[in-house]
Enzyme design. Structure first.
Site, PDB file in Angstrom:
ATOM      1  N   SER A   1       0.856  -1.181   0.000  1.00 29.51           N
ATOM      2  CA  SER A   1       0.000   0.000   0.000  1.00 29.51           C
ATOM      3  C   SER A   1       0.895   1.234   0.000  1.00 29.51           C
ATOM      4  CB  SER A   1      -0.888   0.002   1.240  1.00 29.51           C
ATOM      5  OG  SER A   1      -0.074   0.221   2.376  1.00 29.51           O
ATOM      6  N   LYS A   2       0.270   2.379  -0.046  1.00 31.15           N
ATOM      7  CA  LYS A   2       1.007   3.647  -0.130  1.00 31.15           C
ATOM      8  C   LYS A   2       2.039   3.789   0.986  1.00 31.15           C
ATOM      9  CE  LYS A   2      -1.994   6.679  -2.736  1.00 31.15           C
ATOM     10  NZ  LYS A   2      -1.677   5.937  -3.946  1.00 31.15           N
ATOM     11  N   ARG A   3       1.729   3.182   2.127  1.00 24.88           N
ATOM     12  CA  ARG A   3       2.643   3.210   3.269  1.00 24.88           C
ATOM     13  C   ARG A   3       4.033   2.684   2.893  1.00 24.88           C
ATOM     14  NH1 ARG A   3       2.438  -0.512   7.050  1.00 24.88           N
ATOM     15  NH2 ARG A   3       0.835  -1.632   5.908  1.00 24.88           N
TER      16      ARG A   3
END
Ligand code: GLU
Length: 465
Positions: A240-242
């Site tokens: 994910s963007k994390r």
């Protein structure tokens, strides 16, 4: 075996996930490596999300990644009449039925089943009713799923998966407004497109069992499935963007070369022995379904950078120049003069060596892209002290008569440093500053060779006035 046909079937969500890009790449490699066909089908039945812009994001992503496709782009939405036709065929053949149960009735069924500890899968009371008993009220069309036995999915990656038919309900094919459901559309489209291999994320594995029911009811050949594990971040959680960039567009913007991303994504979840670096040709020769890993692959940015650097280093100069100019135009909004393009082209040999991305290569090319008067960074400026300027003053006249070979330039610089009683590095810093305005650059000799005598001398003189 007949010709291999694969497809990528993205839903236009407004961005192209790195996982979708990898799925597209696997399908492309599999087809292209076997003289097969690779199609694009846009799953655009969600009309709110399916804008032209959202489709363009996907097409641009595929284009940047270098994945060419066959035929026309297929719109799932436009094929709705064909999906309806198949639902009606199944109805006529008695393999599907009209179900008049209202949502409230279905909910009631589920509540009662739950209370008595039975399966909450809806069993329609309309499955075996005679059409003469049908009311004049809204209905959905449901498939008649087998009530006993098992459904087997043979998957090239996951192996054999057996699902008890008790666990599969009579799925809806057409909603009460007459619109086809996604699961029907996928099967009809894949069949009509002649898809032989369905290679997609393993989040669709459960769908395969229900999709098989439609294939079987229509007596169509079931495609070969390969459900590939999703991509995880370095901590083992779904990417994910994390974890970093998740859209393919970001990799392009960050300057990764498409060939490096292709290599990395191919290797992500698939292996050919211990090979990490490979060319497109090798990937096309080697790629297969057997060597796709069963467990989720972890995205490793360091490896991506390493491979990208290798691809930049091994690029043909003409191709690298083209990619760099395109990047400059698109992302830096800069187009270069003929003269600068020539200089850049002749300087690639010293730029491509340690650049991990095209943006790093452009940073290294600053001495080429910049023009007089050279803007100095404060660090570069601090190397231009009195002693340094004195040395440049001695050096410059010697350069007028130099033959401009690396050996001679080295010799001249070394003897100036020696006469001044300093190490060469002491002289290199001010030369570097004068030629580039920066402290991190290719070697001063490379810069001199690329810039040529006149420009080098002009830049050295500029800092001495
Ligand atoms: N539209 C689905 C997705 O974007 C793909 C469905 C399929 O490949 O069968 O995940």
């Amino acid at each position: 075996m007949s010709q291999v046909v694969t497809r990528i079937a993205p839903s236009p969500t407004g961005f192209m996930h790195i996982g979708t890009a990898r799925t597209a790449l696997f399908n492309w490699l599999y087809a292209r490596g076997r003289n097969g066909k690779f199609y694009i089908r846009i799953e655009d039945t969600d009309r709110k999300r399916s804008t032209i812009e959202a489709t363009d994001v996907i097409l641009n992503g595929l284009k940047w990644l270098g994945l060419d496709y066959d035929g026309d782009i297929i719109s799932q939405f436009e094929r709705a009449p064909r999906h309806i036709e198949i639902a009606e065929t199944l109805l006529e053949q008695g393999k599907a039925y009209k179900c008049f149960s209202s949502p409230e009735e279905i909910q009631k069924f589920k509540n009662i089943a739950q209370e008595s500890g039975e399966s909450t899968l809806f069993k329609s009371p309309w499955r075996n009713t005679d059409p003469s008993q049908h009311p004049d009220s809204p209905y959905v069309i449901r498939i008649k799923a087998p009530e006993t036995g098992e459904t087997t999915i043979i998957d090239e990656v996951q192996g054999k998966i057996i699902i008890k038919n008790k666990q599969i309900d009579d799925m809806v094919l057409l909603r009460s407004d007459g619109s086809p459901v996604y699961m029907l559309a996928v099967v009809v489209d894949d069949h009509d497109m002649g898809v032989t291999h369905v290679i997609r994320g393993d989040d669709h594995l459960n769908n395969a069992a229900r999709q098989n029911l439609i294939y079987e009811a229509m007596e169509w050949n079931i495609p070969i499935y390969a459900h590939i594990p999703l991509i995880h971040g370095e901590d083992g959680k779904k990417m994910s963007k994390r974890h970093g960039a998740t859209s393919i567009e970001e990799y392009e913007q960050n300057g990764y070369p498409a060939s490096g991303v292709r290599n990395y994504l191919t290797r992500l979840g698939w292996s050919h022995g211990d090979e990490e670096y490979f060319t497109d040709q090798q990937a096309l020769e080697w790629f297969n379904l057997n060597n796709i890993g069963k467990s989720a692959a972890r995205f490793d940015f360091k490896k991506l950078q390493f491979l990208s650097g290798q691809h930049i280093k091994n690029s043909e100069n003409a191709a690298l120049l083209h990619e760099t100019l395109k990047f400059l135009e698109k992302h830096n909004k800069t187009s270069l003069s003929e003269e600068k393009i020539k200089l850049l082209s002749s300087g690639l040999y010293c730029l491509k060596d340690r650049a991990k991305t095209i943006s790093e290569l452009i940073d290294k090319a600053h001495f080429i892209l910049t023009s007089r008067p050279i803007q100095m960074s404060s660090d570069a400026n601090s190397s231009l002290d009195k002693e340094a300027l004195e040395m440049l003053g001695i050096l410059t006249p010697h350069l007028h008569n130099a033959t401009w070979t690396r050996e001679e330039l080295e010799q001249i610089c070394n003897s100036v440093a020696e006469r001044h009683g300093v190490k060469f590095g002491k002289l290199a810093s001010p030369i570097r500053a004068a030629l580039s305005g920066q402290t991190k650059t290719p070697s001063v000799f490379d810069m001199m060779l690329v810039l040529g005598r006149n420009e080098t001398i002009a830049r050295l003189n500029n800092v001495q006035v």
